[in-house]
Design a protein around this motif. Structure first.
Motif, PDB file in Angstrom:
ATOM      1  N   TYR A  87       0.795  -1.166   0.018  1.00 45.09           N
ATOM      2  CA  TYR A  87       0.096   0.071   0.122  1.00 45.09           C
ATOM      3  C   TYR A  87       0.779   1.287   0.137  1.00 45.09           C
ATOM      4  N   MET A  88       1.984   1.270   0.779  1.00 44.68           N
ATOM      5  CA  MET A  88       2.743   2.371   0.757  1.00 44.68           C
ATOM      6  C   MET A  88       3.437   2.741  -0.658  1.00 44.68           C
ATOM      7  N   ALA A  89       3.829   1.505  -1.219  1.00 44.11           N
ATOM      8  CA  ALA A  89       4.238   1.624  -2.479  1.00 44.11           C
ATOM      9  C   ALA A  89       3.244   2.323  -3.710  1.00 44.11           C
ATOM     10  N   THR A  90       2.139   1.860  -3.384  1.00 45.90           N
ATOM     11  CA  THR A  90       0.864   2.304  -4.241  1.00 45.90           C
ATOM     12  C   THR A  90       0.724   3.903  -4.025  1.00 45.90           C
ATOM     13  N   ILE A  91       0.614   4.138  -2.788  1.00 44.60           N
ATOM     14  CA  ILE A  91       0.414   5.335  -2.315  1.00 44.60           C
ATOM     15  C   ILE A  91       1.714   6.469  -2.945  1.00 44.60           C
ATOM     16  N   THR A 103      -6.057   9.911  -0.770  1.00 46.55           N
ATOM     17  CA  THR A 103      -5.107   8.605  -0.592  1.00 46.55           C
ATOM     18  C   THR A 103      -5.927   7.379  -0.588  1.00 46.55           C
ATOM     19  N   LEU A 104      -7.152   7.106   0.006  1.00 48.40           N
ATOM     20  CA  LEU A 104      -7.792   5.912  -0.022  1.00 48.40           C
ATOM     21  C   LEU A 104      -8.287   5.693  -1.458  1.00 48.40           C
ATOM     22  N   PRO A 105      -8.962   6.644  -2.290  1.00 42.91           N
ATOM     23  CA  PRO A 105      -9.317   6.192  -3.695  1.00 42.91           C
ATOM     24  C   PRO A 105      -8.106   5.848  -4.405  1.00 42.91           C
ATOM     25  N   GLY A 106      -6.858   6.459  -4.370  1.00 43.57           N
ATOM     26  CA  GLY A 106      -5.748   6.116  -4.902  1.00 43.57           C
ATOM     27  C   GLY A 106      -5.131   4.791  -4.869  1.00 43.57           C
ATOM     28  N   ILE A 107      -5.560   4.004  -3.671  1.00 44.38           N
ATOM     29  CA  ILE A 107      -5.175   2.781  -3.593  1.00 44.38           C
ATOM     30  C   ILE A 107      -6.191   1.824  -3.353  1.00 44.38           C
ATOM     31  N   LEU A 108      -7.386   2.117  -4.092  1.00 36.99           N
ATOM     32  CA  LEU A 108      -8.554   1.355  -3.801  1.00 36.99           C
ATOM     33  C   LEU A 108      -8.535  -0.058  -4.572  1.00 36.99           C
ATOM     34  N   SER A 109      -8.064   0.315  -5.990  1.00 36.84           N
ATOM     35  CA  SER A 109      -7.911  -0.900  -6.759  1.00 36.84           C
ATOM     36  C   SER A 109      -6.793  -1.843  -6.352  1.00 36.84           C
ATOM     37  N   THR A 110      -5.798  -1.299  -5.535  1.00 34.52           N
ATOM     38  CA  THR A 110      -4.931  -2.582  -5.058  1.00 34.52           C
ATOM     39  C   THR A 110      -5.616  -3.178  -3.965  1.00 34.52           C
ATOM     40  N   ILE A 111      -6.473  -2.337  -2.812  1.00 33.68           N
ATOM     41  CA  ILE A 111      -7.139  -2.964  -1.817  1.00 33.68           C
ATOM     42  C   ILE A 111      -8.148  -4.036  -2.196  1.00 33.68           C
ATOM     43  N   VAL A 112      -8.906  -3.531  -3.649  1.00 32.32           N
ATOM     44  CA  VAL A 112      -9.952  -4.684  -4.092  1.00 32.32           C
ATOM     45  C   VAL A 112      -9.117  -5.851  -4.368  1.00 32.32           C
ATOM     46  N   ILE A 113      -8.166  -5.919  -5.339  1.00 26.48           N
ATOM     47  CA  ILE A 113      -7.492  -6.950  -5.846  1.00 26.48           C
ATOM     48  C   ILE A 113      -7.028  -7.848  -4.617  1.00 26.48           C
ATOM     49  N   LEU A 114      -6.066  -7.274  -3.898  1.00 29.72           N
ATOM     50  CA  LEU A 114      -5.792  -8.094  -2.508  1.00 29.72           C
ATOM     51  C   LEU A 114      -6.924  -8.702  -1.857  1.00 29.72           C
ATOM     52  N   PHE A 115      -7.944  -8.077  -1.652  1.00 34.24           N
ATOM     53  CA  PHE A 115      -9.310  -8.473  -1.184  1.00 34.24           C
ATOM     54  C   PHE A 115      -9.734  -9.735  -1.620  1.00 34.24           C
ATOM     55  N   ILE A 116      -9.885  -9.512  -2.884  1.00 34.46           N
ATOM     56  CA  ILE A 116     -10.524 -10.844  -3.797  1.00 34.46           C
ATOM     57  C   ILE A 116      -9.516 -11.985  -3.684  1.00 34.46           C
TER      58      ILE A 116
END
Lengths: 297, 314
Positions: B192-196, B222-235
């Motif tokens: 997440y840090m890297a994505t930010i 910040t949150l919208p910026g890492i949202l796609s990473t969050i979604v992929i890791l969640f799935i």
């Protein structure tokens, strides 16, 4: 990361309240992670008497190395070290070579069977025969109770091959064509041209594979049952679980400096030391390792 | 006509032969890896027939008596197996709730933190436990949480009473999530840090100009910026629902908390390596797990492909 550090300049002026809160929270978290380690170090360097009087101390009240001496004199940990060093070196070398060779082969232009082999490898990520059939296969191969079983089994992963393949695919095709014209075959191209170009990726995977071998425990417990072949993690587990057997250390010689908990923590420390030494290097490749490894199945 | 076809086939065979010969060194490079996958993955896959048999060591896998679905039916008649299945799902769903967000929150906090030097030291501490095995981590943490450990000693000094953290059925699962966070949240936060880092800085400037406070910037930039990473890791995490973290549970488990802690992996381990194993039944439980795993993974991969345009594996 430097970008984020510089970017909120406009925010630097205000809001000290938030800053304090964040600082306190993160400092607390640091302490929560650090303290158990520190506590373990202190106990491993403490005498039995001092520990019995005061288990909560910030430093060893009666400093001693007796726990370590006792542990090393018993020999188990030395054997564990020897086996794990062998497993880690052999395993990392063999699996890195196999994975690099395979991923290079998968990165090349079309040749008969490429797709079939690739799908074959891919399928192992989705489905496995399970613990028992794999165990029985080791039995059939006569590999029960051999360190080679661990060396050969636990290092290669389809996922890593895919990542390495992507790395190889990024080298410009002209390089390879030029070498071909000079009469180099695929083997020479792989060893002389492609491998040297993948330095960073190879370093990353070598480090992480080595840590994986060092920490391997599951198949070692299943497959290795003689004390002389046990790797370090299995030895450590045995020492930690052996509390009853260790208790008589302290009761045996009255007032002896070594004691069960101290010996256990000494064992933990000795198992950790190599990882601690490797940590600065690991840290160097963190972000790369995470970015390519985070979706590891 | 016939001759022509024959010639065609012969020409194609020749070409195939030539292609294979040209790629001979490539095949050579494939051999070690392929051998590995065949010997340690494909041959054991044949072993799944074991789940349909009553295993007899003398007769081997193939000679043993075929019993159809009997082993699978037995799973659903065995209370311990059902308990393990339920625990596996419960623990993993809770992990999604209590472990998954921890790394995100940590990354956001770290990103908001000032002082580069502290930040670097803290991150070094947070990430370190990831590289240790669960044997080491559980030894250190059990020492810390033991009834005569540091936490309890402090509790007693402050006038409280000792809590047996590791043998309390109510505390075991929260402890599982906490210790997992202790070990992994620092590491998990790196992505997440890297994505930010890759978020466009002008977005923050624009937000500041628009009068957004710090908290608002976190939630709207910040949150919208890492949202796609969050979604992929969640799935992905959902796709791994059947793997409940065997090693962690195995080390922390003890007889007192078996009921709430036994998951499919520990259950298979226990029934396989006890005095009178029933390999057929063990293999059936294993296959049951593998199949659900396969389905979940395929669904996860498909969903990620839909969401991000590229699959995870190909």
């Amino acid at each position: 990361m430097t970008k984020t550090m510089k970017q909120p300049k406009s925010r630097l002026k205000q809001a000290t309240g938030w800053d304090m809160l964040i600082f306190i929270l993160l400092t607390l978290l640091t302490l929560i992670i650090f303290l158990p380690f520190y506590n373990a170090v202190v106990i491993s360097l403490e005498t039995n008497r001092a520990y019995a009087l005061n288990p909560v101390s910030l430093y060893p009240v009666e400093f001693t190395l007796r726990n370590y001496e006792h542990l090393i004199s018993k020999g188990q940990i030395g054997i564990g070290y020897k086996n794990t060093v062998f497993i880690t070196f052999m395993g990392t070398a063999l699996s890195m070579f196999s994975m690099l060779a395979m991923s290079y082969a998968f990165s090349r232009r079309h040749y008969p069977g490429k797709k079939l082999f690739f799908v074959m490898m891919l399928f192992t990520m989705f489905f496995s025969g399970g613990m028992i059939p794999t165990y029985l296969q080791f039995k059939n191969l006569g590999m029960i109770n051999t360190t080679w079983a661990i060396v050969l089994y636990s290092g290669i992963s389809a996922y890593n091959v895919i990542i390495l393949k992507n790395g190889f695919e990024q080298t410009p095709a002209e390089l390879e064509e030029a070498a071909k014209i000079d009469g180099a075959n695929d083997l020479v191209i792989f060893l002389r041209i492609e491998l040297p170009l993948q330095g960073a990726l190879i370093a990353t995977f070598t480090l992480f594979t080595a840590v994986g071998y060092w920490n391997e425990w599951f198949w070692s417990t299943l497959l290795i049952n003689s004390g002389s072949k046990m790797p370090l993690q299995v030895v450590l587990k045995a020492i930690v679980a052996e509390s009853a057997a260790l208790e008589d250390v302290s009761t045996g010689e009255a007032g002896a400096d070594a004691f069960a908990q101290g010996i256990k923590m000494a064992a933990v420390m000795l198992t950790m030391v190599p990882i601690m030494c490797l940590y600065p290097f690991l840290q160097k490749y963190f972000v790369k390792g995470v970015l390519v490894g985070s979706v590891k199945m | 006509m016939c001759r022509k076809v024959g010639e065609n086939v012969r020409a194609r065979m020749n070409r195939l032969g030539r292609n294979i010969w040209q790629a001979r060194y490539i095949y050579l490079l494939l051999i070690p890896g392929l051998l590995y996958f065949i010997i340690f993955h494909y041959v054991p896959m044949n072993g799944v027939v074991l789940s349909f048999k009553k295993f007899n060591a003398r007769l081997g896998i193939w000679g043993s008596q075929f019993v159809g679905w009997a082993n699978f039916e037995r799973i659903f008649r065995t209370p311990d197996a059902l308990n393990a299945i339920r625990n596996t799902f419960e623990i993993n769903l809770s992990r999604l709730v209590f472990q998954f967000p921890a790394a995100i929150i940590l990354a956001l906090l770290l990103n908001e933190m000032r002082g580069t030097r502290f930040k670097r030291i803290y991150q070094t501490v947070y990430t370190f436990p990831h590289f240790l095995s669960w044997v080491v981590v559980s030894s250190i943490l059990s020492n810390f949480l033991a009834s005569d450990g540091l936490i309890n000693s402090v509790l007693v000094r402050m006038g409280g009473s000792r809590i047996n953290f590791l043998a309390d059925t109510a505390l075991f699962r929260p402890l599982l999530y906490l210790t997992h966070n202790w070990k992994e949240m620092g590491w998990d936060s790196i992505i997440y840090m890297a994505t930010i880092t890759s978020i466009d800085p002008t977005l923050y400037e624009a937000a500041t100009v628009d009068g957004a406070g710090r908290l608002q910037q976190v939630f709207h930039v910040t949150l919208p910026g890492i949202l796609s990473t969050i979604v992929i890791l969640f799935i992905l995490q959902v796709g791994r629902i059947m793997n409940a973290g065997f090693e962690q549970i195995f080390y922390m488990q003890n007889a007192a908390v078996k009921k709430v802690s036994d998951v499919l992996d520990t259950y298979i381990y226990t029934i396989t390596f006890k005095a009178t194993p029933n390999y057929g039944f063990s293999a059936a439980v294993g296959l049951f797990k593998s199949v659900i795993n396969l389905v979940m993974l395929v669904i996860a991969n498909f969903t990620v492909k839909k969401a991000s345009g590229s699959g995870l594996f190909v």
